[in-house]
Design an enzyme around this catalytic site. Sequence first.
Site, PDB file in Angstrom:
ATOM      1  N   ASP A  33      32.101  96.772  91.150  1.00  7.89           N
ATOM      2  CA  ASP A  33      32.056  95.972  92.386  1.00  7.89           C
ATOM      3  C   ASP A  33      31.662  96.801  93.594  1.00  7.89           C
ATOM      4  OD1 ASP A  33      34.932  93.886  91.502  1.00  7.89           O
ATOM      5  OD2 ASP A  33      32.866  93.960  90.782  1.00  7.89           O
ATOM      6  N   ARG A  80      34.164  81.568  89.336  1.00 14.16           N
ATOM      7  CA  ARG A  80      34.039  81.975  87.928  1.00 14.16           C
ATOM      8  C   ARG A  80      35.389  82.367  87.374  1.00 14.16           C
ATOM      9  NH1 ARG A  80      33.098  84.004  82.979  1.00 14.16           N
ATOM     10  NH2 ARG A  80      34.546  85.624  83.605  1.00 14.16           N
ATOM     11  N   ARG A 111      33.407  84.717  99.946  1.00 12.81           N
ATOM     12  CA  ARG A 111      34.211  84.580  98.723  1.00 12.81           C
ATOM     13  C   ARG A 111      35.187  85.748  98.607  1.00 12.81           C
ATOM     14  NH1 ARG A 111      30.987  84.468  93.643  1.00 12.81           N
ATOM     15  NH2 ARG A 111      33.136  84.581  92.923  1.00 12.81           N
ATOM     16  N   LYS A 120      41.393  90.310  96.477  1.00 11.57           N
ATOM     17  CA  LYS A 120      40.974  89.024  95.894  1.00 11.57           C
ATOM     18  C   LYS A 120      41.260  89.021  94.396  1.00 11.57           C
ATOM     19  CE  LYS A 120      36.489  88.411  94.761  1.00 11.57           C
ATOM     20  NZ  LYS A 120      36.273  88.079  93.346  1.00 11.57           N
ATOM     21  N   ASN A 121      40.925  90.130  93.717  1.00 11.39           N
ATOM     22  CA  ASN A 121      40.996  90.139  92.255  1.00 11.39           C
ATOM     23  C   ASN A 121      42.407  90.344  91.723  1.00 11.39           C
ATOM     24  OD1 ASN A 121      38.334  89.577  92.266  1.00 11.39           O
ATOM     25  ND2 ASN A 121      37.644  91.632  91.741  1.00 11.39           N
ATOM     26  N   CYS A 141      27.381  83.387  86.362  1.00 11.77           N
ATOM     27  CA  CYS A 141      27.278  83.465  87.817  1.00 11.77           C
ATOM     28  C   CYS A 141      26.080  84.352  88.128  1.00 11.77           C
ATOM     29  CB  CYS A 141      28.569  84.002  88.408  1.00 11.77           C
ATOM     30  SG  CYS A 141      28.741  85.741  88.092  1.00 11.77           S
ATOM     31  N   ARG A 171      28.379  86.081  81.805  1.00  8.29           N
ATOM     32  CA  ARG A 171      29.840  86.040  81.876  1.00  8.29           C
ATOM     33  C   ARG A 171      30.457  85.324  80.659  1.00  8.29           C
ATOM     34  NH1 ARG A 171      31.007  87.157  87.279  1.00  8.29           N
ATOM     35  NH2 ARG A 171      33.082  87.862  86.630  1.00  8.29           N
ATOM     36  N   PRO A 172      30.215  85.770  79.435  1.00  7.17           N
ATOM     37  CA  PRO A 172      30.807  85.135  78.250  1.00  7.17           C
ATOM     38  C   PRO A 172      32.333  85.224  78.267  1.00  7.17           C
ATOM     39  CG  PRO A 172      29.864  87.259  77.697  1.00  7.17           C
ATOM     40  CD  PRO A 172      29.456  86.973  79.110  1.00  7.17           C
ATOM     41  N   ILE A 173      32.978  84.339  77.481  1.00  7.71           N
ATOM     42  CA  ILE A 173      34.455  84.362  77.410  1.00  7.71           C
ATOM     43  C   ILE A 173      34.930  84.481  75.965  1.00  7.71           C
ATOM     44  CG2 ILE A 173      34.798  83.061  79.559  1.00  7.71           C
ATOM     45  CD1 ILE A 173      35.264  80.559  77.787  1.00  7.71           C
TER      46      ILE A 173
HETATM   47  C1  EPZ Z   1      36.664  90.911  86.892  1.00  9.96           C
HETATM   48  O1  EPZ Z   1      35.686  90.045  86.327  1.00  9.96           O
HETATM   49  C2  EPZ Z   1      36.461  90.830  88.391  1.00  9.96           C
HETATM   50  N1  EPZ Z   1      36.708  89.466  88.847  1.00  9.96           N
HETATM   51  C3  EPZ Z   1      35.034  91.258  88.743  1.00  9.96           C
HETATM   52  O2  EPZ Z   1      34.904  91.222  90.144  1.00  9.96           O
HETATM   53  C4  EPZ Z   1      34.833  92.688  88.257  1.00  9.96           C
HETATM   54  O3  EPZ Z   1      33.508  93.082  88.520  1.00  9.96           O
HETATM   55  C5  EPZ Z   1      35.110  92.752  86.750  1.00  9.96           C
HETATM   56  O4  EPZ Z   1      36.449  92.266  86.478  1.00  9.96           O
HETATM   57  C6  EPZ Z   1      35.004  94.174  86.212  1.00  9.96           C
HETATM   58  O5  EPZ Z   1      35.898  95.002  86.883  1.00  9.96           O
HETATM   59  C7  EPZ Z   1      37.992  89.060  89.034  1.00  9.96           C
HETATM   60  O6  EPZ Z   1      38.927  89.810  88.806  1.00  9.96           O
HETATM   61  C8  EPZ Z   1      38.194  87.667  89.538  1.00  9.96           C
HETATM   62  P1  EPZ Z   1      35.357  91.565  82.656  1.00  9.96           P
HETATM   63  P2  EPZ Z   1      35.758  89.674  84.741  1.00  9.96           P
HETATM   64  O7  EPZ Z   1      35.944  90.494  81.797  1.00  9.96           O
HETATM   65  O8  EPZ Z   1      37.176  89.520  84.356  1.00  9.96           O
HETATM   66  C9  EPZ Z   1      31.957  91.057  79.405  1.00  9.96           C
HETATM   67  C10 EPZ Z   1      33.865  90.680  92.163  1.00  9.96           C
HETATM   68  O9  EPZ Z   1      32.774  91.020  92.652  1.00  9.96           O
HETATM   69  N2  EPZ Z   1      32.857  90.084  78.766  1.00  9.96           N
HETATM   70  O10 EPZ Z   1      36.056  92.885  82.777  1.00  9.96           O
HETATM   71  O11 EPZ Z   1      34.829  88.560  84.490  1.00  9.96           O
HETATM   72  C11 EPZ Z   1      31.428  90.548  80.746  1.00  9.96           C
HETATM   73  O12 EPZ Z   1      30.288  89.740  80.552  1.00  9.96           O
HETATM   74  C12 EPZ Z   1      33.946  90.285  90.719  1.00  9.96           C
HETATM   75  O13 EPZ Z   1      34.956  90.655  92.779  1.00  9.96           O
HETATM   76  C13 EPZ Z   1      32.519  89.601  77.502  1.00  9.96           C
HETATM   77  O14 EPZ Z   1      31.477  89.958  76.934  1.00  9.96           O
HETATM   78  O15 EPZ Z   1      35.153  91.021  84.139  1.00  9.96           O
HETATM   79  C14 EPZ Z   1      31.096  91.821  81.466  1.00  9.96           C
HETATM   80  O16 EPZ Z   1      29.815  92.279  81.063  1.00  9.96           O
HETATM   81  C15 EPZ Z   1      32.599  90.309  90.029  1.00  9.96           C
HETATM   82  N3  EPZ Z   1      33.348  88.696  76.908  1.00  9.96           N
HETATM   83  C16 EPZ Z   1      32.165  92.803  80.970  1.00  9.96           C
HETATM   84  O17 EPZ Z   1      32.703  92.223  79.767  1.00  9.96           O
HETATM   85  C17 EPZ Z   1      34.508  88.254  77.496  1.00  9.96           C
HETATM   86  O18 EPZ Z   1      35.237  87.434  76.892  1.00  9.96           O
HETATM   87  C18 EPZ Z   1      33.296  93.011  81.962  1.00  9.96           C
HETATM   88  O19 EPZ Z   1      33.825  91.747  82.214  1.00  9.96           O
HETATM   89  C19 EPZ Z   1      34.831  88.756  78.774  1.00  9.96           C
HETATM   90  C20 EPZ Z   1      33.999  89.673  79.389  1.00  9.96           C
END
Ligand code: EPZ
Length: 417
Positions: free
Chosen positions: A306, A92, A398, A22-23, A116, A121-123
Amino acid sequence: MSKLLITGRQRLSGEVCVQGAKNSALPVLAATLLTKGENVIFNCPSLSDVDASCEILRYLGCEATRSDQTLLIRCDGVARTDIPDSLMRKTRSSIVFLGAVLARTGRARLSFPGGCEIGPRPIDMHLKALRALGADIREQHGVLDCRAPYGLRGAKISLSFPSVGATEDIMIAAALASGTTTISNAAREPEICDLADYLNKCGARIDGAGEGVIYIEGVSSLHGAAHSIIPDRIVAATLMSCAAVTGSELTLRGAVSRHLGAVIPVFEESGCRVTVSEQGIRISAPRRLRSMRLVRTMPYPGFPTDAQAPLTAAACTADGTTVFIENIFENRYRHIAELTRMGASIRTEGKVAVVEGVPALYGASVEATDLRGAAALVTAALCAEGTSAVSGVRYLERGYENFDIVLRSLGADIRKV
Ligand code: EPZ
């Protein structure tokens, strides 16, 4: 609202072909937006999150049609630059369309993706990086209005945390930027490499994916390509958990052992025998697991966040205590309260969950509230005495393709009502 009725303590056996990741599918589908010509995406799982991404592509003016596990995508004419809230909120991960729409059209308007079930989930890292690439981004009333009328230009970007989504967003946006972009402290997940592989097949020039620094040489245009999505390592880890809790022997065809480098040792620590071959992974579990001792989630190649939920479920009936430390997301223990209803003995304190193994779990009515938590409840129900009713199946769907059918084919007593 459908439920899964599961009567536990059935041994599983046989082999299963692991679905596409999926990811990986989600960022690859967003990246097709950059291309002109036909894209054929093989091994694409039938999931609601994938359907949501196809809906966004169609809304933007692309053709997206599925036949079995193959998606045909053509984005010759992108007619819109906005993604409505209704579509953004479906998944998300739609934030990864931000870089794609901006790079293709020079403008992107989309609502802030909701937080979520597992955290806010900040960006911020996405926005900071896109601004470094020359985007003008205004945030008002929950909507992002991004412009790059003269296109994006390469930049040196350093991530404060190896964010998967931010790394993907930047790779996609930088692929059509003018000049070179470097991403330091980039995420190293296999899905990052798969996205780079796809983009390079389309004519992009990306080096270093999977390592700490990624180099992207912008090009003027990208053509379509044929690409097969890598197997889903989290689904593989979940199926290993299902085997582990039922004392079963399973073969996971297609699972890539090097994608599970931090996961396989945890199962071996708990007494499972794991053998790896060209065809995939074979796991053979003891009648009762030993404690896994300590599991701490980390960015890849560390233990994947995950897989934490399914493994906390597996630890519930192990002989001994297992300590989990969840370092990636703030609120990823929501399945613990439901496992406790099944007789688990777990205490959580912030990032830490202490799972004290009990002799048995008991069937109960439990509610899933997020994707991997749903997988944890199904795993626990497979080893519980009696029948469990797991609701919140829409979360499971999902990320897990026909999971009830897959488990039933392996001998589980499970049906959807
Ligand atoms: C991806 O989410 C995956 N989703 C998640 O899988 C996975 O858990 C995660 O990576 C970590 O491996 C997809 O690929 C669609 P991150 P993502 O940006 O990209 C913080 C599942 O169950 N952060 O690596 O959202 C964030 O809040 C899902 O399949 C910021 O602070 O993960 C988190 O605490 C859940 N600012 C940490 O970083 C930002 O701009 C890791 O987030 C972005 C992220």
